[in-house]
Scaffold this motif. Structure first.
Motif, PDB file in Angstrom:
ATOM      1  N   VAL A  18       0.859  -1.177   0.000  1.00 47.51           N
ATOM      2  CA  VAL A  18       0.000   0.000   0.000  1.00 47.51           C
ATOM      3  C   VAL A  18       0.896   1.227   0.000  1.00 47.51           C
ATOM      4  O   VAL A  18       1.705   1.416   0.918  1.00 47.51           O
ATOM      5  CB  VAL A  18      -0.938   0.010   1.224  1.00 47.51           C
ATOM      6  CG1 VAL A  18      -1.779   1.275   1.248  1.00 47.51           C
ATOM      7  CG2 VAL A  18      -1.822  -1.236   1.211  1.00 47.51           C
ATOM      8  N   ALA A  19       0.797   2.050  -1.052  1.00 43.52           N
ATOM      9  CA  ALA A  19       1.615   3.255  -1.165  1.00 43.52           C
ATOM     10  C   ALA A  19       1.354   4.171   0.018  1.00 43.52           C
ATOM     11  O   ALA A  19       0.212   4.318   0.462  1.00 43.52           O
ATOM     12  CB  ALA A  19       1.313   3.987  -2.468  1.00 43.52           C
ATOM     13  N   GLY A  20       2.403   4.757   0.540  1.00 42.88           N
ATOM     14  CA  GLY A  20       2.265   5.698   1.645  1.00 42.88           C
ATOM     15  C   GLY A  20       2.284   5.053   3.013  1.00 42.88           C
ATOM     16  O   GLY A  20       2.403   5.741   4.018  1.00 42.88           O
ATOM     17  N   ALA A  21       2.162   3.737   3.075  1.00 44.12           N
ATOM     18  CA  ALA A  21       2.215   3.057   4.377  1.00 44.12           C
ATOM     19  C   ALA A  21       3.680   2.917   4.781  1.00 44.12           C
ATOM     20  O   ALA A  21       4.527   2.585   3.963  1.00 44.12           O
ATOM     21  CB  ALA A  21       1.558   1.680   4.295  1.00 44.12           C
ATOM     22  N   ALA A  22       3.965   3.178   6.013  1.00 46.47           N
ATOM     23  CA  ALA A  22       5.335   3.055   6.503  1.00 46.47           C
ATOM     24  C   ALA A  22       5.803   1.601   6.359  1.00 46.47           C
ATOM     25  O   ALA A  22       5.078   0.687   6.750  1.00 46.47           O
ATOM     26  CB  ALA A  22       5.400   3.488   7.960  1.00 46.47           C
ATOM     27  N   PRO A  23       6.985   1.401   5.772  1.00 44.60           N
ATOM     28  CA  PRO A  23       7.464   0.030   5.546  1.00 44.60           C
ATOM     29  C   PRO A  23       7.496  -0.816   6.815  1.00 44.60           C
ATOM     30  O   PRO A  23       7.252  -2.020   6.762  1.00 44.60           O
ATOM     31  CB  PRO A  23       8.872   0.226   4.986  1.00 44.60           C
ATOM     32  CG  PRO A  23       8.902   1.608   4.458  1.00 44.60           C
ATOM     33  CD  PRO A  23       7.924   2.403   5.282  1.00 44.60           C
ATOM     34  N   GLU A  24       7.777  -0.185   7.959  1.00 40.61           N
ATOM     35  CA  GLU A  24       7.858  -0.968   9.195  1.00 40.61           C
ATOM     36  C   GLU A  24       6.496  -1.522   9.626  1.00 40.61           C
ATOM     37  O   GLU A  24       6.416  -2.422  10.451  1.00 40.61           O
ATOM     38  CB  GLU A  24       8.478  -0.142  10.337  1.00 40.61           C
ATOM     39  CG  GLU A  24       7.688   1.071  10.756  1.00 40.61           C
ATOM     40  CD  GLU A  24       8.007   2.332   9.947  1.00 40.61           C
ATOM     41  OE1 GLU A  24       7.563   3.396  10.372  1.00 40.61           O
ATOM     42  OE2 GLU A  24       8.674   2.246   8.908  1.00 40.61           O
ATOM     43  N   LEU A  25       5.405  -0.989   9.054  1.00 43.04           N
ATOM     44  CA  LEU A  25       4.084  -1.526   9.374  1.00 43.04           C
ATOM     45  C   LEU A  25       3.836  -2.856   8.679  1.00 43.04           C
ATOM     46  O   LEU A  25       2.953  -3.610   9.065  1.00 43.04           O
ATOM     47  CB  LEU A  25       2.989  -0.528   8.976  1.00 43.04           C
ATOM     48  CG  LEU A  25       2.956   0.783   9.735  1.00 43.04           C
ATOM     49  CD1 LEU A  25       1.846   1.672   9.208  1.00 43.04           C
ATOM     50  CD2 LEU A  25       2.800   0.549  11.226  1.00 43.04           C
ATOM     51  N   GLY A  26       4.601  -3.136   7.635  1.00 43.15           N
ATOM     52  CA  GLY A  26       4.436  -4.401   6.922  1.00 43.15           C
ATOM     53  C   GLY A  26       3.068  -4.534   6.289  1.00 43.15           C
ATOM     54  O   GLY A  26       2.493  -5.609   6.292  1.00 43.15           O
ATOM     55  N   LEU A  27       2.542  -3.432   5.772  1.00 44.83           N
ATOM     56  CA  LEU A  27       1.189  -3.448   5.223  1.00 44.83           C
ATOM     57  C   LEU A  27       1.212  -3.942   3.784  1.00 44.83           C
ATOM     58  O   LEU A  27       1.282  -3.172   2.842  1.00 44.83           O
ATOM     59  CB  LEU A  27       0.542  -2.069   5.322  1.00 44.83           C
ATOM     60  CG  LEU A  27      -0.948  -2.004   4.972  1.00 44.83           C
ATOM     61  CD1 LEU A  27      -1.738  -3.071   5.725  1.00 44.83           C
ATOM     62  CD2 LEU A  27      -1.512  -0.652   5.303  1.00 44.83           C
ATOM     63  N   GLY A  28       1.191  -5.259   3.643  1.00 49.14           N
ATOM     64  CA  GLY A  28       1.091  -5.890   2.339  1.00 49.14           C
ATOM     65  C   GLY A  28      -0.243  -6.593   2.239  1.00 49.14           C
ATOM     66  O   GLY A  28      -0.725  -7.177   3.210  1.00 49.14           O
ATOM     67  N   LEU A  29      -0.864  -6.504   1.069  1.00 50.59           N
ATOM     68  CA  LEU A  29      -2.142  -7.170   0.838  1.00 50.59           C
ATOM     69  C   LEU A  29      -1.925  -8.287  -0.171  1.00 50.59           C
ATOM     70  O   LEU A  29      -1.379  -8.065  -1.258  1.00 50.59           O
ATOM     71  CB  LEU A  29      -3.172  -6.179   0.296  1.00 50.59           C
ATOM     72  CG  LEU A  29      -3.464  -4.963   1.175  1.00 50.59           C
ATOM     73  CD1 LEU A  29      -4.484  -4.064   0.484  1.00 50.59           C
ATOM     74  CD2 LEU A  29      -3.958  -5.382   2.538  1.00 50.59           C
ATOM     75  N   VAL A  30      -2.357  -9.476   0.176  1.00 52.65           N
ATOM     76  CA  VAL A  30      -2.226 -10.636  -0.707  1.00 52.65           C
ATOM     77  C   VAL A  30      -3.519 -10.779  -1.497  1.00 52.65           C
ATOM     78  O   VAL A  30      -4.611 -10.809  -0.913  1.00 52.65           O
ATOM     79  CB  VAL A  30      -1.966 -11.926   0.110  1.00 52.65           C
ATOM     80  CG1 VAL A  30      -1.918 -13.144  -0.804  1.00 52.65           C
ATOM     81  CG2 VAL A  30      -0.688 -11.799   0.919  1.00 52.65           C
ATOM     82  N   LEU A  31      -3.388 -10.873  -2.819  1.00 52.79           N
ATOM     83  CA  LEU A  31      -4.564 -11.120  -3.654  1.00 52.79           C
ATOM     84  C   LEU A  31      -4.990 -12.561  -3.428  1.00 52.79           C
ATOM     85  O   LEU A  31      -4.344 -13.497  -3.869  1.00 52.79           O
ATOM     86  CB  LEU A  31      -4.251 -10.857  -5.128  1.00 52.79           C
ATOM     87  CG  LEU A  31      -5.397 -11.063  -6.096  1.00 52.79           C
ATOM     88  CD1 LEU A  31      -6.629 -10.249  -5.726  1.00 52.79           C
ATOM     89  CD2 LEU A  31      -4.950 -10.754  -7.515  1.00 52.79           C
ATOM     90  N   ASP A  32      -6.068 -12.722  -2.695  1.00 55.39           N
ATOM     91  CA  ASP A  32      -6.514 -14.024  -2.200  1.00 55.39           C
ATOM     92  C   ASP A  32      -7.523 -14.708  -3.116  1.00 55.39           C
ATOM     93  O   ASP A  32      -7.575 -15.927  -3.191  1.00 55.39           O
ATOM     94  CB  ASP A  32      -7.112 -13.816  -0.811  1.00 55.39           C
ATOM     95  CG  ASP A  32      -7.242 -15.088  -0.018  1.00 55.39           C
ATOM     96  OD1 ASP A  32      -6.315 -15.912  -0.065  1.00 55.39           O
ATOM     97  OD2 ASP A  32      -8.270 -15.248   0.664  1.00 55.39           O
ATOM     98  N   GLU A  33      -8.348 -13.902  -3.799  1.00 62.22           N
ATOM     99  CA  GLU A  33      -9.404 -14.500  -4.628  1.00 62.22           C
ATOM    100  C   GLU A  33      -9.794 -13.543  -5.751  1.00 62.22           C
ATOM    101  O   GLU A  33      -9.861 -12.334  -5.552  1.00 62.22           O
ATOM    102  CB  GLU A  33     -10.626 -14.783  -3.759  1.00 62.22           C
ATOM    103  CG  GLU A  33     -11.709 -15.572  -4.433  1.00 62.22           C
ATOM    104  CD  GLU A  33     -12.847 -15.944  -3.488  1.00 62.22           C
ATOM    105  OE1 GLU A  33     -13.730 -16.672  -3.942  1.00 62.22           O
ATOM    106  OE2 GLU A  33     -12.859 -15.505  -2.324  1.00 62.22           O
ATOM    107  N   VAL A  34     -10.024 -14.115  -6.923  1.00 63.89           N
ATOM    108  CA  VAL A  34     -10.544 -13.380  -8.078  1.00 63.89           C
ATOM    109  C   VAL A  34     -11.853 -14.051  -8.459  1.00 63.89           C
ATOM    110  O   VAL A  34     -11.877 -15.242  -8.746  1.00 63.89           O
ATOM    111  CB  VAL A  34      -9.560 -13.418  -9.272  1.00 63.89           C
ATOM    112  CG1 VAL A  34     -10.129 -12.682 -10.467  1.00 63.89           C
ATOM    113  CG2 VAL A  34      -8.204 -12.844  -8.869  1.00 63.89           C
ATOM    114  N   GLN A  35     -12.938 -13.289  -8.415  1.00 59.79           N
ATOM    115  CA  GLN A  35     -14.268 -13.846  -8.678  1.00 59.79           C
ATOM    116  C   GLN A  35     -14.848 -13.241  -9.958  1.00 59.79           C
ATOM    117  O   GLN A  35     -15.375 -12.127  -9.928  1.00 59.79           O
ATOM    118  CB  GLN A  35     -15.207 -13.545  -7.511  1.00 59.79           C
ATOM    119  CG  GLN A  35     -14.715 -14.056  -6.198  1.00 59.79           C
ATOM    120  CD  GLN A  35     -15.465 -13.448  -5.023  1.00 59.79           C
ATOM    121  OE1 GLN A  35     -16.042 -12.371  -5.111  1.00 59.79           O
ATOM    122  NE2 GLN A  35     -15.451 -14.154  -3.920  1.00 59.79           N
TER     123      GLN A  35
END
Length: 92
Positions: A18-35
């Motif tokens: 997520v752009a703008g999120a501090a790297p130390e927060l580890g804010l990564g989103l995994v694409l889990d499902e495509v419907q």
């Protein structure tokens, strides 16, 4: 940047930052499902994120190495054992 269903199907399981999120927060989103839907122009995505920090309903810029930035409207969908899930719906 393409937002058709094939782009996301090819990236199922990929991690988007997520752009703008501090790297130390580890804010990564995994694409889990495509419907996909019966309408070839419409589809929905489910992303799995960490339990904290929690994103509010908003448009975020997702980044993935090798891809152009992607502005996407995410809606918190609820917690599960992995953290927080987010939905995005496309209806081109």
């Amino acid at each position: 940047m393409s937002t058709d269903v094939s782009y996301f199907q090819a990236r199922l399981g990929a991690v988007f930052s997520v752009a703008g999120a501090a790297p130390e927060l580890g804010l990564g989103l995994v694409l889990d499902e495509v419907q996909p839907s019966p309408n070839p122009q419409a589809f929905a995505l489910t992303f799995q994120g960490p339990g904290a920090p929690e994103l509010e309903q908003q448009t975020v810029e997702l980044l993935r190495e090798g891809d152009a930035p992607l502005a996407i409207f995410l809606v918190p969908a609820g917690r599960n054992a992995g953290g927080m899930q987010y939905y995005a719906v496309f209806n081109n």
